[in-house]
Design a protein around this motif. Structure first.
Motif, PDB file in Angstrom:
ATOM      1  N   PHE A 466       0.829  -1.208   0.000  1.00 31.32           N
ATOM      2  CA  PHE A 466       0.000   0.000   0.000  1.00 31.32           C
ATOM      3  C   PHE A 466       0.866   1.262   0.000  1.00 31.32           C
ATOM      4  CE2 PHE A 466      -3.333  -2.897   1.723  1.00 31.32           C
ATOM      5  CZ  PHE A 466      -4.212  -2.717   0.671  1.00 31.32           C
ATOM      6  N   VAL A 467       1.957   1.213   0.747  1.00 37.28           N
ATOM      7  CA  VAL A 467       2.859   2.368   0.785  1.00 37.28           C
ATOM      8  C   VAL A 467       3.373   2.662  -0.626  1.00 37.28           C
ATOM      9  CG1 VAL A 467       5.115   3.172   1.580  1.00 37.28           C
ATOM     10  CG2 VAL A 467       3.547   2.087   3.187  1.00 37.28           C
ATOM     11  N   GLU A 468       3.742   1.586  -1.329  1.00 34.15           N
ATOM     12  CA  GLU A 468       4.256   1.770  -2.691  1.00 34.15           C
ATOM     13  C   GLU A 468       3.171   2.365  -3.584  1.00 34.15           C
ATOM     14  OE1 GLU A 468       5.144   1.142  -6.734  1.00 34.15           O
ATOM     15  OE2 GLU A 468       3.530   0.064  -5.731  1.00 34.15           O
ATOM     16  N   LEU A 469       1.945   1.847  -3.413  1.00 32.87           N
ATOM     17  CA  LEU A 469       0.819   2.317  -4.226  1.00 32.87           C
ATOM     18  C   LEU A 469       0.613   3.815  -3.998  1.00 32.87           C
ATOM     19  CD1 LEU A 469      -1.159   0.971  -6.134  1.00 32.87           C
ATOM     20  CD2 LEU A 469      -2.724   0.665  -4.223  1.00 32.87           C
ATOM     21  N   LYS A 470       0.719   4.223  -2.723  1.00 30.23           N
ATOM     22  CA  LYS A 470       0.488   5.617  -2.360  1.00 30.23           C
ATOM     23  C   LYS A 470       1.595   6.524  -2.908  1.00 30.23           C
ATOM     24  CE  LYS A 470       1.291   7.261   1.690  1.00 30.23           C
ATOM     25  NZ  LYS A 470       2.009   8.475   1.470  1.00 30.23           N
ATOM     26  N   SER A 471       2.813   5.939  -3.021  1.00 36.25           N
ATOM     27  CA  SER A 471       3.933   6.769  -3.455  1.00 36.25           C
ATOM     28  C   SER A 471       3.847   7.133  -4.941  1.00 36.25           C
ATOM     29  CB  SER A 471       5.251   6.051  -3.178  1.00 36.25           C
ATOM     30  OG  SER A 471       5.428   5.031  -4.126  1.00 36.25           O
ATOM     31  N   ASN A 472       2.964   6.466  -5.682  1.00 37.85           N
ATOM     32  CA  ASN A 472       2.774   6.844  -7.078  1.00 37.85           C
ATOM     33  C   ASN A 472       1.914   8.096  -7.147  1.00 37.85           C
ATOM     34  OD1 ASN A 472       3.985   4.562  -8.682  1.00 37.85           O
ATOM     35  ND2 ASN A 472       2.671   3.451  -7.274  1.00 37.85           N
ATOM     36  N   LYS A 473       2.274   8.978  -8.080  1.00 35.12           N
ATOM     37  CA  LYS A 473       1.600  10.275  -8.077  1.00 35.12           C
ATOM     38  C   LYS A 473       0.141  10.164  -8.500  1.00 35.12           C
ATOM     39  CE  LYS A 473       5.462  13.331  -8.099  1.00 35.12           C
ATOM     40  NZ  LYS A 473       6.540  12.347  -8.410  1.00 35.12           N
ATOM     41  N   GLN A 474      -0.099   9.480  -9.596  1.00 28.60           N
ATOM     42  CA  GLN A 474      -1.476   9.391 -10.068  1.00 28.60           C
ATOM     43  C   GLN A 474      -1.912   7.931 -10.092  1.00 28.60           C
ATOM     44  OE1 GLN A 474      -0.681  11.759 -13.624  1.00 28.60           O
ATOM     45  NE2 GLN A 474      -2.553  12.866 -13.120  1.00 28.60           N
ATOM     46  N   ILE A 475      -2.589   7.543  -9.031  1.00 28.05           N
ATOM     47  CA  ILE A 475      -2.957   6.136  -8.903  1.00 28.05           C
ATOM     48  C   ILE A 475      -3.897   5.703 -10.023  1.00 28.05           C
ATOM     49  CG2 ILE A 475      -4.165   4.494  -7.410  1.00 28.05           C
ATOM     50  CD1 ILE A 475      -2.967   5.895  -5.046  1.00 28.05           C
ATOM     51  N   ALA A 476      -4.765   6.614 -10.435  1.00 23.95           N
ATOM     52  CA  ALA A 476      -5.738   6.253 -11.466  1.00 23.95           C
ATOM     53  C   ALA A 476      -5.058   5.947 -12.792  1.00 23.95           C
ATOM     54  CB  ALA A 476      -6.747   7.387 -11.638  1.00 23.95           C
ATOM     55  N   LYS A 477      -3.859   6.498 -12.987  1.00 21.43           N
ATOM     56  CA  LYS A 477      -3.216   6.316 -14.286  1.00 21.43           C
ATOM     57  C   LYS A 477      -2.209   5.172 -14.306  1.00 21.43           C
ATOM     58  CE  LYS A 477      -3.779  10.769 -16.503  1.00 21.43           C
ATOM     59  NZ  LYS A 477      -3.112  12.014 -16.857  1.00 21.43           N
ATOM     60  N   LEU A 478      -2.122   4.456 -13.212  1.00 15.04           N
ATOM     61  CA  LEU A 478      -1.164   3.340 -13.179  1.00 15.04           C
ATOM     62  C   LEU A 478      -1.554   2.293 -14.217  1.00 15.04           C
ATOM     63  CD1 LEU A 478      -0.561   2.672  -9.384  1.00 15.04           C
ATOM     64  CD2 LEU A 478       1.044   3.575 -11.049  1.00 15.04           C
ATOM     65  N   PRO A 479      -0.555   1.706 -14.866  1.00 13.34           N
ATOM     66  CA  PRO A 479      -0.899   0.663 -15.849  1.00 13.34           C
ATOM     67  C   PRO A 479      -1.466  -0.575 -15.155  1.00 13.34           C
ATOM     68  CG  PRO A 479       1.475   0.806 -15.545  1.00 13.34           C
ATOM     69  CD  PRO A 479       0.873   1.967 -14.809  1.00 13.34           C
ATOM     70  N   MET A 480      -2.219  -1.365 -15.918  1.00 13.78           N
ATOM     71  CA  MET A 480      -2.853  -2.564 -15.363  1.00 13.78           C
ATOM     72  C   MET A 480      -1.835  -3.514 -14.747  1.00 13.78           C
ATOM     73  SD  MET A 480      -6.002  -2.430 -15.425  1.00 13.78           S
ATOM     74  CE  MET A 480      -6.868  -3.982 -15.420  1.00 13.78           C
ATOM     75  N   SER A 481      -0.667  -3.607 -15.376  1.00 11.38           N
ATOM     76  CA  SER A 481       0.302  -4.575 -14.866  1.00 11.38           C
ATOM     77  C   SER A 481       0.776  -4.182 -13.470  1.00 11.38           C
ATOM     78  CB  SER A 481       1.478  -4.706 -15.819  1.00 11.38           C
ATOM     79  OG  SER A 481       2.137  -3.475 -15.930  1.00 11.38           O
ATOM     80  N   HIS A 482       0.742  -2.869 -13.185  1.00 11.78           N
ATOM     81  CA  HIS A 482       1.100  -2.429 -11.842  1.00 11.78           C
ATOM     82  C   HIS A 482       0.073  -2.942 -10.830  1.00 11.78           C
ATOM     83  CE1 HIS A 482       3.597   0.429  -9.458  1.00 11.78           C
ATOM     84  NE2 HIS A 482       2.608   0.216  -8.602  1.00 11.78           N
ATOM     85  N   TRP A 483      -1.202  -2.845 -11.219  1.00 14.41           N
ATOM     86  CA  TRP A 483      -2.258  -3.386 -10.357  1.00 14.41           C
ATOM     87  C   TRP A 483      -2.101  -4.892 -10.205  1.00 14.41           C
ATOM     88  CZ3 TRP A 483      -4.820  -0.528  -7.195  1.00 14.41           C
ATOM     89  CH2 TRP A 483      -5.011   0.828  -7.502  1.00 14.41           C
ATOM     90  N   GLY A 484      -1.640  -5.531 -11.275  1.00 16.50           N
ATOM     91  CA  GLY A 484      -1.374  -6.966 -11.193  1.00 16.50           C
ATOM     92  C   GLY A 484      -0.352  -7.251 -10.107  1.00 16.50           C
ATOM     93  N   MET A 485       0.706  -6.467 -10.088  1.00 13.13           N
ATOM     94  CA  MET A 485       1.736  -6.664  -9.060  1.00 13.13           C
ATOM     95  C   MET A 485       1.147  -6.460  -7.669  1.00 13.13           C
ATOM     96  SD  MET A 485       5.100  -4.444  -8.252  1.00 13.13           S
ATOM     97  CE  MET A 485       4.112  -3.259  -7.377  1.00 13.13           C
ATOM     98  N   VAL A 486       0.366  -5.384  -7.529  1.00 11.60           N
ATOM     99  CA  VAL A 486      -0.227  -5.092  -6.221  1.00 11.60           C
ATOM    100  C   VAL A 486      -1.074  -6.276  -5.754  1.00 11.60           C
ATOM    101  CG1 VAL A 486      -1.948  -3.657  -5.070  1.00 11.60           C
ATOM    102  CG2 VAL A 486      -0.173  -2.596  -6.478  1.00 11.60           C
ATOM    103  N   PHE A 487      -1.923  -6.778  -6.637  1.00 13.07           N
ATOM    104  CA  PHE A 487      -2.788  -7.897  -6.264  1.00 13.07           C
ATOM    105  C   PHE A 487      -1.990  -9.170  -5.992  1.00 13.07           C
ATOM    106  CE2 PHE A 487      -6.420  -5.414  -7.133  1.00 13.07           C
ATOM    107  CZ  PHE A 487      -7.471  -6.080  -6.554  1.00 13.07           C
ATOM    108  N   GLY A 488      -0.982  -9.404  -6.799  1.00 14.01           N
ATOM    109  CA  GLY A 488      -0.173 -10.599  -6.612  1.00 14.01           C
ATOM    110  C   GLY A 488       0.497 -10.602  -5.246  1.00 14.01           C
ATOM    111  N   HIS A 489       1.072  -9.451  -4.877  1.00 12.25           N
ATOM    112  CA  HIS A 489       1.774  -9.377  -3.603  1.00 12.25           C
ATOM    113  C   HIS A 489       0.793  -9.408  -2.431  1.00 12.25           C
ATOM    114  CE1 HIS A 489       5.674  -7.585  -5.544  1.00 12.25           C
ATOM    115  NE2 HIS A 489       5.358  -8.783  -5.973  1.00 12.25           N
TER     116      HIS A 489
END
Lengths: 647, 167
Positions: A466-489
């Motif tokens: 979650f900390v990593e997710l928050k550190s991204n400036k625009q969460i809405a614009k993150l690519p899908m693969s980033h969300w994949g990583m978040v869900f995987g972890h």
């Protein structure tokens, strides 16, 4: 008639795959467009023929054609239609046919979704897949033909499907698992093709990645389904036994997990090339090894079907050809692939490499634990078995550095980073973790140090994600693969919490009970209300009613003991009340005398989280594949088509 | 030493240390968790490969046929005792828990537990074969042993038999 058509289609598909393995490869090497162009039509032919074959066997099962030996052995006219269909893969011959069909499906998938790739590269990949198919087709046709007839004297009824397999989980578990196993053949084919052509760049990784992710997702689902099935169907409430066959599916999963991460480095940084190739070869080789272990019958296991020695020898030979050939090719050609990319010691590359190493060590542990008993026996030193504590202990140790690194690696930049930059984030995560862990410690009064380690590090992973997710400036614009990583972890963290809490928090008791008896278990009162005889479609059963009182709620559980007359076997159907926080589990053991039964009574906290975590991981795979950059890559239209459609 | 070499040396020694620690861990864990398989005959007379008998208190696996009529259950709880046999040799197994569905007299099972006296095993797990056709390979092998040794005649008896035949 239909079984013969099925058999014939299978033989014909062997010719197609032989042609597929030879001509397109030759064409790609000698640059002959006509031969390269043969690849796709051959694949269509192979796929259609394999489908016909599978359809014919399913038809024979559906219509109770007991003149087919395989149907007579594994089905019965009393069997419900859905189990008659899933009985197709209920034993050795049919599961091989399913394997072949799935391989054909993947091959067709590659042929369909690779129009943007260079024609000669596709031809090579398809040719390797064709080569892999040859082995399995030969194996099926020579040693395990599912279409063999009993004519002229055929049985009136079949010997029924193994009751263990008459279950929803087992309808979908084998196809899922095979999709995973066989799916790694695509990554394997891509790797071999890269070794042959000597070209491997980030666009290669971009091609191989979605296929690998898809196979990994299926394998995750397949293993999780198998574990779920074992939990409720084997009637002893365990979800993982370190059974050699489970290990056989777990090894490719570990290699596959390492592979998807290594592929990420190859795609994004053009590094780790030869390592990625080695992992791609390993993942599929381990799938083949798993097949060998399961099908040759040298294992003591639920999955060991009655087997014949020649089958084992055939697969062993095939294994040597494929794995040996691939590794030889690797040894000869891997040095031509130079990773030009440089990186410093503190960089995401190195952290990913560390986790890769840990995954490979875990893989080596499982491999050792699975193969050592076999080697020991073959050396004439006697039979041994390796106890579960061996695996549990080593996995607990490996988990610590793995989770420590996994949690903050996504925060670290590629190539080079400074610890000062992320110090604040890591500190924040650590404080939050300690705080949450203390909260858990006091609410659940966890007294086992390993539970604390397991839960603590899982929280660390989740919080840092979650900390990593928050550190991204625009969460809405993150690519899908980033969300994949978040869900995987997150899935990994959720699963580990489930494992740690169940392993150390479960209360299990085997008790002798008669109707009316009560037993107390960690705040729940289990009452054995009544037991009665019930008749099912192809079985008779003792159905026991239990009520469980906990707090101010009452739950009803029904545990069953089924007797299947055709196979003369007894099955346990556990009564489970599932919940996010705990499962209540009751299973009937043996009937001791007229009144008394042996009863298993369990309270298992957080056991659902294990499978919840796997669902997260499957979602992660889907998210990664859905990423924009693969949509472009995986388009089934060729670039020429696109040009015309835009015009 | 230039910094790059220094770094390399650092990585290499780290890797080496990690490998050594890992190998040591794996070996100790392995040493603690290997269970040898014995048939009742082997428990009484020593393993056929090495002639070694298991020690009292050792954790082991035992496989054999459940002797007909040997299953004795407790009146109060789930305690059960049964005899396992191969080749006429009998070892008693006690178990406190629920036996698997396919546990039956006269069939092959494998039990995991500790040897408590020369012919008694206290099991913590009992596994039965999974269906009518399937027999755990270990038992199949133990049973094969029986076939080899089954003729219970001594050499002298055989001789007399031979002589009788030749008459």
């Amino acid at each position: 008639m239909l079984p013969e058509i099925g058999h014939f289609a299978l033989i014909l598909s062997l010719f197609f795959t032989v042609a597929l393995a030879i001509f397109p490869m030759w064409g790609a090497q000698k640059n002959i467009p006509a031969l390269i162009a043969l690849a796709r039509p051959l694949v269509w032919g192979y796929f259609v023929l394999a489908s016909i074959s599978l359809f014919c066997l399913s038809w024979a099962f559906y219509h109770n054609d007991f003149s087919v030996v395989y149907v007579a052995k594994n089905s019965n006219s009393m069997l419900p239609w859905y189990y008659r269909l899933s009985a197709v893969w209920g034993a050795h011959e049919g599961s091989l046919l399913l394997w072949i069909w799935i391989l054909a499906l993947w091959t067709a998938g590659v042929a369909l979704f690779s129009r943007k790739l260079k024609k000669s590269d596709v031809a090579r990949v398809l040719a390797v897949l064709g080569f892999v198919s040859i082995g399995f087709l030969l194996f099926t046709l020579i040693t395990s033909n599912p279409f063999e007839r009993t004519l002229p004297y055929f049985p009136i009824d079949g010997r029924d499907l193994n009751p263990l397999l008459q279950d929803f989980g087992l309808i979908i578990h084998p196809p899922m698992l095979y999709m995973g196993y066989v799916g790694f053949s695509v990554a394997f084919a891509f790797a071999i093709s890269a070794l042959i052509s000597g070209r491997m760049d980030s666009s290669w990784a971009r091609w191989a990645r979605p296929w690998t992710l898809l196979a990994w997702g299926f394998l995750t689902a397949g293993i999780a389904l198998g574990s779920w099935w074992a939990y409720y169907e084997l009637g002893w409430g365990g979800w993982w036994f370190w059974d050699p066959v489970e290990n056989a599916s777990f090894m490719p999963w570990l290699a596959g997990t390492a592979l998807i991460h290594s592929l990420a480095v190859t795609e994004k940084r053009n590094a780790f090339k030869s390592w990625t190739l080695l992992l791609a070869i390993s993942a599929f080789s381990l799938s083949l090894l798993g097949t060998f272990l399961v099908r040759s019958g040298i294992l003591v296991s639920v999955h060991a079907f009655a087997s014949e020695p020649e089958r084992g020898i055939f697969i062993l030979g095939y294994l040597i050809v494929v794995i040996g050939g691939a590794l030889t090719l690797y040894a000869l050609r891997a040095n031509t692939l130079v990773s030009s990319h440089r990186y410093k010691l503190f960089s995401r590359e190195v952290l990913l490499f560390c986790n890769n190493v840990l995954l490979v060590v875990a893989l080596a542990v499982v491999l050792l634990g699975t193969l050592l008993p076999l080697v020991h026996k073959e050396l004439g030193l006697g039979s041994i078995s390796i106890g579960e504590p061996f695996f549990n202990k080593l996995f607990s140790y490996l988990y610590i550095p793995f989770a420590l690194i996994l949690a903050f690696a996504p925060l670290i930049r590629w190539k080079q980073d400074k610890i000062q930059r992320v110090k604040k984030d890591i500190l924040l995560g650590a404080v939050a973790t300690v705080f949450t862990l203390a909260l858990c410690y006091f609410t659940y009064s966890i007294d086992n140090p390993w539970t604390l380690v397991g839960v603590g590090l899982a929280l660390w992973v989740a919080i840092m994600t979650f900390v990593e997710l928050k550190s991204n400036k625009q969460i809405a614009k993150l690519p899908m693969s980033h969300w994949g990583m978040v869900f995987g972890h997150l899935g990994f963290a959720v699963m580990v919490i489930g494992i740690a809490m169940t392993t150390f928090g479960s209360v299990e008791r085997d008790v002798r009970m008669k109707a009316g008896d009560q037993v107390e278990l960690s705040g729940f009162t289990f009452t054995f209300e009544s037991i009665e005889q019930v008749q099912g479609p192809n079985y008779s059963s003792h159905l026991a009613d239990f009520t469980v009182q906990g707090g101010d709620k009452t739950y009803e559980l029904h545990a069953e003991k089924r007797f299947y007359p055709v196979q003369k076997s007894v099955m346990t159907e556990a009564g489970i009340d599932d919940g996010l926080m705990r499962d209540l589990y009751v299973a009937l053991g043996e009937q001791i005398d007229d009144d008394y039964w042996g009863v298993r009574v369990y309270v298992k906290p957080y056991v659902r989280w294990i499978w919840l975590g796997s669902i997260f991981m499957c979602i992660a795979a889907v998210f990664c594949i859905a990423d924009r950059r693969y949509r472009h890559v995986l388009s089934w239209r060729s670039s020429a088509d696109k040009a015309t459609s835009q015009a | 030493m230039n910094p790059r070499r220094k770094q390399r040396l650092f990585i290499a020694s780290l890797l080496f240390l990690g490998l050594a620690a890992g190998a040591a861990l794996i070996l100790t864990a392995l040493d603690e968790n290997i269970d040898f398989f014995y048939s009742p005959t082997e428990i009484l007379h020593g393993k056929k490969e090495t002639g070694l008998k298991p020690k009292i208190g050792q954790r082991l696996r035992i496989g054999g046929m459940v002797k007909e009529g040997s299953v004795v259950r407790s009146e109060k709880d789930l305690n059960v005792t049964f005899a396992l046999q191969t080749n006429g040799d009998v070892v008693y197994v006690t178990f406190d828990g629920i036996l698997p569905d396919l546990f039956r007299e006269g069939q092959g099972i494998v039990a995991q537990g500790h040897l408590r006296s020369p012919n008694k095993v206290e099991a913590f797990e009992v596994l039965a074969k999974h269906d009518e056709e399937y027999m755990p390979p270990e038992i199949a092998e133990a049973m094969k042993g029986i076939k080899h040794e089954k003729p219970q005649y001594t050499a002298e008896q055989l001789e007399t038999l031979e002589q009788k035949k030749s008459y």
